[in-house]
Design a protein around this motif. Structure first.
Motif, PDB file in Angstrom:
ATOM      1  N   ASP A  11       3.241  71.154  30.182  1.00  0.00           N
ATOM      2  CA  ASP A  11       3.922  70.192  31.047  1.00  0.00           C
ATOM      3  C   ASP A  11       3.791  68.804  30.445  1.00  0.00           C
ATOM      4  O   ASP A  11       2.712  68.423  29.997  1.00  0.00           O
ATOM      5  N   SER A  12       4.865  68.078  30.447  1.00  0.00           N
ATOM      6  CA  SER A  12       4.788  66.683  30.034  1.00  0.00           C
ATOM      7  C   SER A  12       5.669  65.868  30.967  1.00  0.00           C
ATOM      8  O   SER A  12       6.723  66.310  31.396  1.00  0.00           O
ATOM      9  N   THR A  13       5.181  64.708  31.323  1.00  0.00           N
ATOM     10  CA  THR A  13       5.934  63.811  32.193  1.00  0.00           C
ATOM     11  C   THR A  13       5.943  62.418  31.583  1.00  0.00           C
ATOM     12  O   THR A  13       5.016  62.036  30.867  1.00  0.00           O
ATOM     13  N   SER A  14       6.997  61.718  31.851  1.00  0.00           N
ATOM     14  CA  SER A  14       7.056  60.326  31.415  1.00  0.00           C
ATOM     15  C   SER A  14       7.845  59.531  32.440  1.00  0.00           C
ATOM     16  O   SER A  14       8.693  60.071  33.140  1.00  0.00           O
ATOM     17  N   SER A  15       7.521  58.278  32.531  1.00  0.00           N
ATOM     18  CA  SER A  15       8.275  57.392  33.419  1.00  0.00           C
ATOM     19  C   SER A  15       8.355  56.013  32.789  1.00  0.00           C
ATOM     20  O   SER A  15       7.458  55.597  32.062  1.00  0.00           O
ATOM     21  N   LYS A  16       9.459  55.359  33.064  1.00  0.00           N
ATOM     22  CA  LYS A  16       9.679  54.008  32.545  1.00  0.00           C
ATOM     23  C   LYS A  16      10.213  53.145  33.677  1.00  0.00           C
ATOM     24  O   LYS A  16      11.066  53.569  34.441  1.00  0.00           O
ATOM     25  N   ILE A  33       5.569  51.853  30.761  1.00  0.00           N
ATOM     26  CA  ILE A  33       5.870  53.190  30.266  1.00  0.00           C
ATOM     27  C   ILE A  33       4.604  54.025  30.407  1.00  0.00           C
ATOM     28  O   ILE A  33       3.526  53.596  30.009  1.00  0.00           O
ATOM     29  N   SER A  34       4.744  55.215  30.971  1.00  0.00           N
ATOM     30  CA  SER A  34       3.589  56.109  31.055  1.00  0.00           C
ATOM     31  C   SER A  34       4.008  57.503  30.623  1.00  0.00           C
ATOM     32  O   SER A  34       5.149  57.920  30.806  1.00  0.00           O
ATOM     33  N   PHE A  35       3.067  58.221  30.028  1.00  0.00           N
ATOM     34  CA  PHE A  35       3.314  59.561  29.540  1.00  0.00           C
ATOM     35  C   PHE A  35       2.061  60.388  29.749  1.00  0.00           C
ATOM     36  O   PHE A  35       0.954  59.906  29.526  1.00  0.00           O
ATOM     37  N   SER A  36       2.224  61.620  30.185  1.00  0.00           N
ATOM     38  CA  SER A  36       1.069  62.499  30.324  1.00  0.00           C
ATOM     39  C   SER A  36       1.460  63.908  29.893  1.00  0.00           C
ATOM     40  O   SER A  36       2.623  64.304  29.975  1.00  0.00           O
ATOM     41  N   LYS A  37       0.473  64.647  29.439  1.00  0.00           N
ATOM     42  CA  LYS A  37       0.692  66.017  29.003  1.00  0.00           C
ATOM     43  C   LYS A  37      -0.455  66.862  29.543  1.00  0.00           C
ATOM     44  O   LYS A  37      -1.605  66.472  29.452  1.00  0.00           O
ATOM     45  N   THR A  40       0.724  69.800  35.428  1.00  0.00           N
ATOM     46  CA  THR A  40       1.182  68.848  36.438  1.00  0.00           C
ATOM     47  C   THR A  40       1.901  69.581  37.561  1.00  0.00           C
ATOM     48  O   THR A  40       2.533  70.606  37.341  1.00  0.00           O
TER      49      THR A  40
END
Length: 90
Positions: A11-16, A33-37, A40
């Protein structure tokens, strides 16, 4: 998916977000900007007021999102097709 009949979940998520603001005659810009792996799950419920265009009735509109329901459906389908989850807890 792998060619050996196993799948691995990633799973990977990102938001801007960006904003421009005018305060006390000064213009400021901001960007986040954020990103997580990893594993989730998202759950969200939204409410609002809406009007049906055909009937003209006004009422509360509700929207729900639960990613675990979507993921379960995909996992069940892969298992039904004979695939196995890769990893220690597969």
């Amino acid at each position: 998916m792998k060619d050996n009949g196993k799948w691995k979940e990633v799973d990977s998520t990102s938001s801007k977000t960006s904003s421009i603001r005018m305060h006390n005659g000064k213009l400021s810009f901001s960007k986040d900007i954020s990103f997580s792996k990893g594993k989730t799950y998202q759950k969200s419920i939204s409410f609002g007021i809406g009007q049906d265009k055909k009937s003209g009735k006004v009422g509360i509109v509700e929207s729900k999102l639960d990613t675990s329901i979507i993921k379960k459906s995909i996992r069940d389908y892969l298992k039904q097709c004979g695939w196995k989850k890769a990893g220690l807890f597969g």
